[in-house]
Design an enzyme around this catalytic site. Structure first.
Site, PDB file in Angstrom:
ATOM      1  N   LYS A  56       0.817  -1.222   0.000  1.00 48.91           N
ATOM      2  CA  LYS A  56       0.000   0.000   0.000  1.00 48.91           C
ATOM      3  C   LYS A  56       0.847   1.266   0.000  1.00 48.91           C
ATOM      4  CE  LYS A  56      -2.367  -0.726   3.749  1.00 48.91           C
ATOM      5  NZ  LYS A  56      -1.876  -2.058   4.141  1.00 48.91           N
ATOM      6  N   ARG A  87      -9.702   0.752   8.432  1.00 49.64           N
ATOM      7  CA  ARG A  87      -9.469  -0.686   8.287  1.00 49.64           C
ATOM      8  C   ARG A  87     -10.687  -1.496   8.693  1.00 49.64           C
ATOM      9  NH1 ARG A  87      -3.476  -1.619   8.645  1.00 49.64           N
ATOM     10  NH2 ARG A  87      -2.705   0.203   9.739  1.00 49.64           N
ATOM     11  N   ARG A 142      12.241  -9.122   5.481  1.00 47.44           N
ATOM     12  CA  ARG A 142      12.486  -7.686   5.584  1.00 47.44           C
ATOM     13  C   ARG A 142      13.445  -7.403   6.751  1.00 47.44           C
ATOM     14  NH1 ARG A 142       7.430  -3.610   5.551  1.00 47.44           N
ATOM     15  NH2 ARG A 142       7.092  -4.351   7.671  1.00 47.44           N
ATOM     16  N   ARG A 148      12.220  -6.372  12.562  1.00 46.40           N
ATOM     17  CA  ARG A 148      11.226  -5.818  13.495  1.00 46.40           C
ATOM     18  C   ARG A 148      10.464  -6.941  14.171  1.00 46.40           C
ATOM     19  NH1 ARG A 148       7.833  -1.507  10.128  1.00 46.40           N
ATOM     20  NH2 ARG A 148       6.336  -3.005  10.912  1.00 46.40           N
ATOM     21  N   ARG A 184      -1.463 -11.095  12.410  1.00 49.06           N
ATOM     22  CA  ARG A 184      -1.890  -9.825  11.798  1.00 49.06           C
ATOM     23  C   ARG A 184      -2.763 -10.090  10.573  1.00 49.06           C
ATOM     24  NH1 ARG A 184       3.567  -6.966  10.534  1.00 49.06           N
ATOM     25  NH2 ARG A 184       2.374  -5.187   9.846  1.00 49.06           N
TER      26      ARG A 184
END
Ligand code: ZN
Length: 223
Positions: free
Chosen positions: A13, A88, A124, A157, A168
């Site tokens: 996004k 959301r 990541r 992270r 999530r």
């Protein structure tokens, strides 16, 4: 043109919002950016947000909405905006309408398989100092584990580990799918295949948006 981007974590996004900003000039509005900016500048809302985050909690919807209301009233939003990350949920969409924000004209749902999200996010790595983002497969640092830009050791992270991502994704599907259905019923929803590379996804979004903008112009209802 008022645009909302929906998509799971890792659906790209942010990249799409940035691409739309540079191609069409629509400001990119993300509640995460707004919160960080308000906290950094020490505005009254920033002070409230900082104290809530300091207690380890999430910032409440009332504070986020107040920030959004203030942001949407700025001059650069007159021709439209791209909302990234809010709303959301159905409740958040209702609260956005309650502050007088007109509904979106176009909603893009970036559809990415859970498998692709996991591959993207677990690989990541971020630089804790300059916030540069790397990807072990697609964009590795020149020296393993070290930021190209500033030489700091890269970290993963806490919310990029697979257990957290699966959770999530479950939350995302449960909370956001009713919102997708609502926008579809209003005829504002466009589904985009988000599994491909970022450039291809943005190209697809732009193709749809150009068609919608062209239609708005020819019927005289455009901005
Ligand atoms: Zn760095």
């Amino acid at each position: 043109m008022r645009i909302i981007l929906l998509g799971a974590p890792g659906s790209g996004k942010g990249t799409v919002a940035e691409g739309l900003r540079s191609a069409y000039g629509f400001p990119k509005i993300s509640t995460g950016d707004l919160l960080r900016e308000a906290v950094r500048e020490g505005t009254p809302l920033g002070i409230v947000a900082a104290s809530q985050m300091g207690k380890g909690g999430l910032v409440d919807d009332a504070t986020v909405l107040a920030l959004l209301r203030e942001r949407l009233a700025r001059d650069d939003c007159r021709g439209g905006h791209v909302l990234d990350g809010f709303p959301r949920t159905l409740a958040q969409a209702d609260s956005l309408e309650s502050i007088g924000a007109p509904g979106p004209e176009v909603v893009f749902d970036l559809q990415v398989s859970d498998e692709v999200v996991l591959r993207r996010l677990t690989n990541r790595r971020t630089c804790p100092k300059c916030e540069a983002i790397y990807h072990l497969l697609n964009k590795p640092p020149k020296t393993a584990g070290i930021c190209d830009a500033c030489g700091t050791a890269l970290v993963q992270r806490n919310d990029d580990t697979s257990e957290v991502i699966v959770e999530r994704l479950r939350t995302y599907h449960a909370k956001t799918e009713p919102l997708v259905a609502r926008y579809a019923a209003k005829g504002a929803l466009y589904r985009i295949d988000g599994d491909g590379p970022a450039g291809a996804v943005l190209g697809e979004v732009r193709k749809v948006l150009d068609a919608v903008l062209g239609r708005a112009e020819s019927t005289g209802t455009g901005e």
